[in-house]
Design a protein around this motif. Structure first.
Motif, PDB file in Angstrom:
ATOM      1  N   ASN A  91       0.835  -1.195   0.000  1.00  0.00           N
ATOM      2  CA  ASN A  91       0.000   0.000   0.000  1.00  0.00           C
ATOM      3  C   ASN A  91       0.874   1.251   0.000  1.00  0.00           C
ATOM      4  O   ASN A  91       0.655   2.193  -0.775  1.00  0.00           O
ATOM      5  N   ALA A  92       1.900   1.248   0.866  1.00  0.00           N
ATOM      6  CA  ALA A  92       2.806   2.394   0.930  1.00  0.00           C
ATOM      7  C   ALA A  92       3.571   2.584  -0.381  1.00  0.00           C
ATOM      8  O   ALA A  92       3.781   3.711  -0.843  1.00  0.00           O
ATOM      9  N   ILE A  93       3.968   1.475  -0.999  1.00  0.00           N
ATOM     10  CA  ILE A  93       4.691   1.558  -2.265  1.00  0.00           C
ATOM     11  C   ILE A  93       3.809   2.162  -3.348  1.00  0.00           C
ATOM     12  O   ILE A  93       4.262   2.983  -4.175  1.00  0.00           O
ATOM     13  N   HIS A 148      11.262  -7.424  -0.060  1.00  0.00           N
ATOM     14  CA  HIS A 148      10.426  -7.190  -1.238  1.00  0.00           C
ATOM     15  C   HIS A 148      10.156  -5.692  -1.394  1.00  0.00           C
ATOM     16  O   HIS A 148      10.243  -5.139  -2.493  1.00  0.00           O
ATOM     17  N   CYS A 149       9.855  -5.036  -0.287  1.00  0.00           N
ATOM     18  CA  CYS A 149       9.606  -3.597  -0.316  1.00  0.00           C
ATOM     19  C   CYS A 149      10.879  -2.832  -0.701  1.00  0.00           C
ATOM     20  O   CYS A 149      10.828  -1.879  -1.485  1.00  0.00           O
ATOM     21  N   ARG A 150      12.014  -3.271  -0.185  1.00  0.00           N
ATOM     22  CA  ARG A 150      13.283  -2.617  -0.529  1.00  0.00           C
ATOM     23  C   ARG A 150      13.555  -2.689  -2.019  1.00  0.00           C
ATOM     24  O   ARG A 150      13.970  -1.697  -2.646  1.00  0.00           O
ATOM     25  N   GLU A 151      13.300  -3.842  -2.616  1.00  0.00           N
ATOM     26  CA  GLU A 151      13.510  -3.990  -4.054  1.00  0.00           C
ATOM     27  C   GLU A 151      12.572  -3.097  -4.855  1.00  0.00           C
ATOM     28  O   GLU A 151      12.942  -2.536  -5.890  1.00  0.00           O
ATOM     29  N   GLN A 152      11.339  -2.944  -4.367  1.00  0.00           N
ATOM     30  CA  GLN A 152      10.391  -2.080  -5.065  1.00  0.00           C
ATOM     31  C   GLN A 152      10.816  -0.613  -4.992  1.00  0.00           C
ATOM     32  O   GLN A 152      10.701   0.124  -5.967  1.00  0.00           O
TER      33      GLN A 152
END
Length: 238
Positions: A91-93, A148-152
């Motif tokens: 959601n944040a991404i 996963h979030c870091r990669e995004q």
């Protein structure tokens, strides 16, 4: 206080600047509903039984599905629970992606968190964090969600940098994304050390503010003199 694990998709959040989403098919809606039912069942069992004290079969029974259907969505009980973290971070991404392309990445990260205006948005993430602190069973799946979030974040920053040749190299982009994630984790840890299992609206508002303050610290190069004072002390007294 019990909270729902349902992470509201950004397309349906009603936030300013959201783009209209394409019509969703009935099949997609059914799959999303099944996935959510599994996540909710896993979180309910975690509340009642504690980490490691329930099985895939228990989750499947509680969700009203077969064991085979469970594995169509998740590979383990931990993965089902980690989907709560995935939901918040995704959601944040999505909010991050909506920020102007010429905006500094750190400012975009802070604005993305501020766009999740309702402190209850962080409630499922906060509850999962409190319920799993005494268990190492969730550590791997939680790390995968944050990675996963870091990669995004890296991918979005890379797309922005590609518009300005020479603006940033790969080391810079990866170090920046890693720092954003580390600040997010630090905010969660500080919040838990202060609030423990408190999931009251005031506590959740403090967590959201800590996440924003952590991004501000990173943006200022950790020079606290230029960073607005956290509002957490006021939240604790409420």
């Amino acid at each position: 206080m019990t909270v729902s694990a349902d992470p509201t998709p950004p397309e349906a959040s009603g936030q300013p600047g959201d783009q209209p989403s394409a019509p969703t098919s009935r099949r997609e809606l059914n799959k999303a509903a099944t996935r959510q039912a599994i996540t909710d069942a896993a979180l309910t069992l975690l509340r009642s039984s504690g980490p490691g004290n329930f099985t895939v079969e228990d989750i499947a029974d509680a969700a009203g599905i077969s064991r085979r259907t469970f594995f169509n969505y998740f590979g383990s009980t931990d993965a089902a629970l980690a989907s709560v973290t995935h939901g918040f971070l995704d959601n944040a991404i999505q909010q991050f992606k909506l920020r102007p392309a010429d905006e500094p990445v750190l400012q975009s990260a802070q604005e993305a968190l501020m766009a999740l205006a309702d402190p209850m948005t962080v409630a499922p993430l906060a509850e999962l964090f409190t319920l799993t602190q005494q268990s190492s069973l969730m550590s791997h799946s939680e790390l995968e969600a944050w990675d996963h979030c870091r990669e995004q974040i890296t991918a979005v920053a890379r797309d922005r940098a590609s518009a300005t040749p020479g603006a940033a190299d790969e080391l810079y982009l990866r170090a920046l994304a890693g720092s954003v994630i580390s600040c997010g984790k630090a905010a969660m840890e500080v919040w838990f050390s202060r609030r423990g299992a408190d999931l009251s609206p005031a506590s959740l508002a403090e967590l959201r503010q800590l996440l924003i303050d952590a991004m501000a610290l990173l943006g200022s190069g950790f020079t606290t003199g230029g960073t607005p004072a956290p509002s957490s002390s006021a939240s604790r007294s409420s």
